[in-house]
Scaffold this motif. Structure first.
Motif: not given
Lengths: 262, 367
Positions: A11, A54, A56-57, A63-67, B88-89, B92, B215, B221-225, B233
């Motif tokens: 990354r 950012r 956790p990325g 990893s969970l990059h949430t709201t 919002e979620n 997501f 998980f 795994v990278h989980v992003t909105g 990524y």
């Protein structure tokens, strides 16, 4: 000591500005995590939105990059559904104390077993420098152009009052102390909260007379008041300097906790 | 084997969830959905599952997404005001392709509106309420039996399509008590297995659905909105990639429209055709029973989104589509997009079902 294996090296380069202190905090956190002997597949990093989130990325685990503001609510779902996981949350002052304030106090109240590292740069960095709930009085930001008129939150007092088992505050200057505090937080069952005051040269420093990164770090160092020293001043009936912030282990206790590893 | 029970709709929903293997419920009390949470609070811990009452509906939605990534079948239940908070979620969950089930026992809105009365005012919100272009699945039960069966189906669709699935009930069906046949076991369709070594969001199948990298299985795994590439990524400033991702997320649902279509057709030769879902289905059934007129048709819809538009075309002689809804004509507008003959909305606000007489009167009107 090497904890390179925790980094998601494909990354890189990261998005942080030159002089940003977030990397220091990620470094200290991973150094502590590495000492825990945790397996990567049992460890989940969670975050909300903002520069802090950012982090956790850049870490090689699930990893969970949430709201925005909701990291703790997502993390609560992860940890309750799978208590065997080690859950670490990265957040910031805007994410945690403004939009996420309610989730923060309830996660502390539940004393849910996770460690939260808050990168408090006292500003909204990613959106370009707006005032946050921890922006000090009179400080300048793009939404407080005449000086911040709102008194700031004391996040550690808030976490303590709401019920967290472990609460500590350090700065990006205190790397060894910070690493140790995160490790105690990781070891403590229940909710652990570590606030880290950190320089943000791009959004905070340049507006508030910290033209050089080193000046800001020096300020963080010179305005830190050890909790033991603060307590001593109070015991002696002496005034506590108002322009300083308390650092050290603020709270350590053993309230009933949720989601603790079986 | 089945057993016979006399249950409230909300009870049937919770029992359906338990039968489907739901092991995580995160919720917040709200009338008229609360019985779902109460039953889950009583029963989940005894089955080794987790019930957690969150601090609000934003957190409820967040918690079930978090739980889902650990592999749990996760669910929440709410009504209008809470549903608004979840938007919002929900987006997501769509963006991160997280399976989860959201029950909305609809009440009268806008705002606090009519907490104890029935409505169907959230049918467009469920489809378009979260920002950006999304596609979701919404099922609408008209009986206590369907509260059970469609809850099971919701979990299966959620896992199969990796999308939030909504049980769009209404207060009428949620609080009604009637006979239900409860099966000993139900069909469970799990998530597509993840092939280790693949990038976590790489799609290789024509169904456009990637395998689920749970998980804890070492996939990191990278989980992003954020808009993300196949590796998960962030790639938020890559225009073609964003376009392709959003298109895929919508297409994987829209392409499966026929596969998911769930409806009944009565009197396909009819010239006047009722179209209904949820509570109003019951009034139409009464009218059909009273009239016994081959010239009155009925399309009863269970999968409302994606909308099964082909079902409309099966009424080849249709001169009018009559659409009773407990709103000002939300699905009627969707039907208008698909047919050339007049669509007559029959709106009913106030919290009560249409009476059979009200619907019969529309049949008598000149086309």
């Amino acid at each position: 000591m090497s904890y390179d294996e925790w980094f998601r090296t494909d990354r890189l380069p990261h998005i942080y500005c030159a002089g940003c202190g977030n990397g220091t905090i990620i470094n200290c956190t991973l150094a502590a995590v590495d000492q825990m002997g945790w397996k990567k597949e049992d460890t989940v990093f969670v975050s909300g939105i903002g520069c802090s989130s950012r982090a956790p990325g850049y870490i090689l685990t699930d990893s969970l990059h949430t709201t925005h503001g909701r990291a703790l609510a997502f993390a609560t779902g992860v940890k309750m559904a799978k208590p065997a996981f080690n859950v670490v949350v990265f957040t910031g002052d805007g994410d945690l104390a403004a939009i996420g304030g309610n989730h923060f106090i309830h996660a502390c109240r539940r004393n849910i077993d996770m460690t939260v590292v808050c990168m408090n740069n006292q500003i909204y960095g990613m959106t370009g420098g707006q005032g946050s709930p921890t922006t000090p009085l009179k400080c300048l930001s793009s939404t407080t152009p005449y000086g911040c008129a709102e008194p700031p939150f004391d996040l550690c007092e808030l976490a303590t009052a709401a019920g967290a088992n472990y609460v500590a505050r350090w700065t990006s200057y205190h790397v060894k102390e910070l690493e140790k505090a995160v490790k105690v937080g990781l070891e403590t069952p229940g909710f652990s909260f570590i606030e880290v005051l950190v320089q943000c040269p791009t959004a905070f420093g340049r507006r508030n007379k910290f033209r050089q990164v080193a000046d800001h770090v020096e300020f963080l160092k010179s305005h830190s008041l050890l909790k033991a020293k603060r307590d001593r001043l109070i015991d002696q009936g002496q005034p506590v300097p108002e322009d300083m912030f308390v650092v050290g282990e603020i709270t350590k206790r053993n309230r009933p906790a949720m989601g603790v590893k079986p | 084997m089945t057993r016979t029970e006399f249950w409230q709709g909300n009870t049937a929903c919770a029992e359906g969830a338990l039968a489907a293997g739901c092991t995580f419920f995160g919720g917040y009390p709200i009338t008229p959905s609360t019985e779902v949470a109460e039953l889950m609070a009583a029963k989940l811990p005894k089955k080794g599952g987790i019930f957690i009452q969150m601090e609000d509906e934003i957190a409820s939605m967040a918690s079930i997404i978090g739980a889902s990534w650990t592999g749990a079948r996760a669910m929440t239940a709410t009504s209008g005001p809470g549903f608004s908070l979840m938007m919002e979620n929900i987006g997501f969950a769509v963006m991160t392709e997280t399976p989860c089930v959201v029950v909305n026992v609809q009440r009268g809105g806008p705002s606090t509106g009519q907490p104890t009365m029935s409505a169907q005012g959230d049918m467009m919100q469920v489809r378009f309420g979260s920002h950006g272009d999304i596609a979701i699945i919404a099922l609408s039960p008209a009986t206590v039996q369907e509260m059970f069966e469609l809850t099971v189906k919701a979990f299966n669709h959620a896992d199969k399509y990796r999308v939030p699935v909504f049980l769009m009930a209404d207060e009428t069906v949620g609080h009604m008590r009637e006979k239900i046949l409860v099966p000993d076991s139900v069909e469970k369709i799990g998530r597509k297995p993840f092939v280790p070594g693949n990038p976590p969001f790489k799609v290789t199948d024509p169904d456009l659905i990637p395998g689920f990298p749970t998980f804890g299985t070492g996939q990191h795994v990278h989980v992003t909105g954020l808009t993300h590439d196949e590796r998960g990524y962030p790639a938020a400033t890559n225009p073609p990639l964003h376009a392709a991702l959003v298109k895929r997320l919508v297409d994987k649902i829209e392409n499966a429209r026929d596969e998911m279509a769930d409806y009944d057709i009565v009197n396909p030769e009819a010239e006047q055709v009722f179209v209904a879902y949820g509570g109003p289905v019951r009034t139409v059934m009464q009218v059909m029973h009273d009239k016994k007129d081959k010239n009155v048709g009925f399309l009863r819809i269970r999968t409302v989104w994606p909308f099964p538009e082909k079902a409309l075309l099966e009424f080849k002689n249709a001169k009018r589509f009559l659409v009773p809804e407990m709103n000002l004509g939300q699905i009627a507008r969707e039907i208008e997009r698909h047919v050339t003959v007049p669509v007559v909305p029959i709106p009913k606000l106030g919290g009560e079902l249409h009476t059979p007489a009200e619907l019969a009167a529309v049949l008598e009107e000149k086309a």
